[in-house]
Design an enzyme around this catalytic site. Structure first.
Site, mmCIF file in Angstrom:
data_model
loop_
_atom_site.group_PDB
_atom_site.id
_atom_site.type_symbol
_atom_site.label_atom_id
_atom_site.label_comp_id
_atom_site.label_asym_id
_atom_site.label_seq_id
_atom_site.Cartn_x
_atom_site.Cartn_y
_atom_site.Cartn_z
ATOM 1 N N GLU A 3 40.496 35.362 14.008
ATOM 2 C CA GLU A 3 41.637 35.534 13.108
ATOM 3 C C GLU A 3 41.979 34.223 12.392
ATOM 4 O OE1 GLU A 3 45.434 38.280 12.630
ATOM 5 O OE2 GLU A 3 43.874 38.616 14.105
ATOM 6 N N GLY B 171 53.072 45.913 12.418
ATOM 7 C CA GLY B 171 53.286 44.867 13.409
ATOM 8 C C GLY B 171 52.842 45.259 14.804
ATOM 9 N N ASP C 277 48.694 38.761 21.017
ATOM 10 C CA ASP C 277 48.236 40.081 20.581
ATOM 11 C C ASP C 277 46.892 40.436 21.198
ATOM 12 O OD1 ASP C 277 50.508 39.911 19.092
ATOM 13 O OD2 ASP C 277 49.497 39.687 17.160
ATOM 14 N N SER D 298 49.624 45.054 15.693
ATOM 15 C CA SER D 298 48.428 44.253 15.947
ATOM 16 C C SER D 298 47.128 45.045 15.920
ATOM 17 C CB SER D 298 48.563 43.494 17.273
ATOM 18 O OG SER D 298 49.620 42.592 17.181
ATOM 19 N N SER E 47 44.823 44.374 13.906
ATOM 20 C CA SER E 47 43.758 43.373 13.698
ATOM 21 C C SER E 47 43.253 42.822 15.027
ATOM 22 C CB SER E 47 44.250 42.232 12.799
ATOM 23 O OG SER E 47 45.372 41.588 13.364
#
Length: 383
Positions: free
Chosen positions: A158, A122, A170, A124, A126
């Site tokens: 995303e 969690g 994020d 982030s 990505s």
């Protein structure tokens, strides 16, 4: 440890070229959960764990990717990019797609990716990949992409290629983070301010539950629908209301409470959580870490008992910390149903805290607890 030199050497060993290297950090969120998709306020910070992207131009139209984490290669021609079944290339290919949709020209390129943002915690990773890729390609092909466009490109990548309808927090935190500061972000206007994070004898410790419950996505979508339902009811009398951001508890009492008790409880949490962001900023400016800790505990109570997006493991960890005066506050961080709790722990108690919490957690749940110590850091940059 990942360094500029280690990335450079690895890239040259694979692609025989001299790369441009970009670093983009992961993020924590001090407070403000489930407020981003409601146009509310959030309080994230970039951290000292990051994704590193190295790129060089090719003489053809091939995109050639190498991911260190997976020891895997992925190649596709520029005019044939589409979402991949492998998932990891999608965060990169989605960025290329968004850049092309803006009418900007990219050619074939080599790309190497490595990082030390823990995956699935969690934090982030990505978003960090998307922001690093955007800046790297902007530098490589001299696209002059404005800084404010970097998180927007990442968010849309995303949505379209990774299939996750995330808010913009994020990517924004990854791009605009600043060492020793948190970022108070208005998720509607994208106006932001830096608020000093002076922990003064305290440390941020993340406890990764190593849990990811499958029901998270279903519950997340249900919460989004419940927020929309409340807005529809409120609009009947207050037509200027666009999102939960515009709603007060008084409006909920008047227009929602008697229609649906569950929708009322869920949406009141969102309104109160956005308020907690403003309160947390005032506490930080005043240097009142004790009050900030109380904010975190109130947020967790709301996430667990009102919004109902917590899990037994997170609740156990937050309750466990309450016995220690050296822990000012704790809460589940992120969308919910697992991931990390964030804890503000006195520096000289950190080792004892870790030792005290790890064994009982394993005994109760049969899972190892992963400890992640983080500091704030600067946002996306060319190394």
């Amino acid at each position: 440890m990942i360094t500029r030199e280690s990335i450079q050497n690895k890239f040259k060993s694979i692609f025989k070229e001299e790369p441009i290297i970009v670093r983009s950090p992961g993020r924590i969120n001090i407070i403000g959960e489930h407020t981003d998709y409601n146009d509310g306020f959030v309080l994230p910070a970039a951290i000292d764990k990051a994704v590193y992207i190295a790129v060089s131009k090719r003489n053809d139209d091939l995109i050639s990717l190498y991911a260190e984490d997976y020891k895997a290669t992925y190649e596709v021609e520029l005019n044939r990019i589409a979402p991949s079944n492998l998932q990891w290339p999608n965060y990169i290919l989605g960025v290329v797609d968004q850049i092309q949709k803006r009418g900007l020209n990219v050619g074939g390129f080599n790309l190497y990716i490595d990082g030390d943002v823990p995956l699935g915690a969690g934090l982030s990773s990505s978003a960090a990949v998307e922001c690093a890729t955007t800046l790297a390609l902007s530098e490589l092909f001299e696209l002059h992409i404005e800084r404010l466009e970097i998180p927007k490109i990442g968010q849309m990548a995303e949505h379209t290629y990774a299939g996750v309808k995330c808010g913009i927090m994020d990517q924004f935190a990854s791009t605009f983070g600043k060492k020793d500061h948190v970022l108070k972000l208005d998720c509607r206007s994208l106006a932001y301010e830096y608020v000093p994070l002076i922990l003064d004898g305290y440390t941020i410790i993340l406890l990764n539950t190593n849990v990811k419950h499958a029901l998270g996505d279903t519950a997340y979508n249900k919460r989004v629908e419940q927020c929309k339902k409340a807005i529809d009811w409120i609009k009947e009398k207050y037509p200027d209301v666009v999102n939960m951001r515009d709603v007060s508890v008084a409006m909920l009492d008047e227009m929602v409470k008697n229609k649906d008790a569950e929708v009322y409880t869920k949406t009141r949490f969102v309104v109160e959580e956005s308020e907690r962001v403003h309160e947390a900023c005032e506490h930080l400016k005043a240097g009142n870490l004790i009050a900030l800790g109380q904010n975190l505990l109130a947020s967790h109570h709301g996430l667990s008992q009102e919004y109902e997006v917590s899990c037994d493991e997170s609740d156990y960890l937050v309750d466990f910390t309450k016995q220690f005066p050296q822990v000012l506050g704790a809460r589940q961080m992120g969308g919910g149903f697992g991931g990390c709790t964030i804890n503000i722990v006195k520096d000289d108690f950190v080792e004892q805290f870790i030792a005290q919490v790890s064994a009982p957690y394993f005994s109760k749940f049969g899972k190892e607890l992963t400890i992640i110590q983080v500091k704030t850091d600067d946002g996306t940059s060319v190394l």
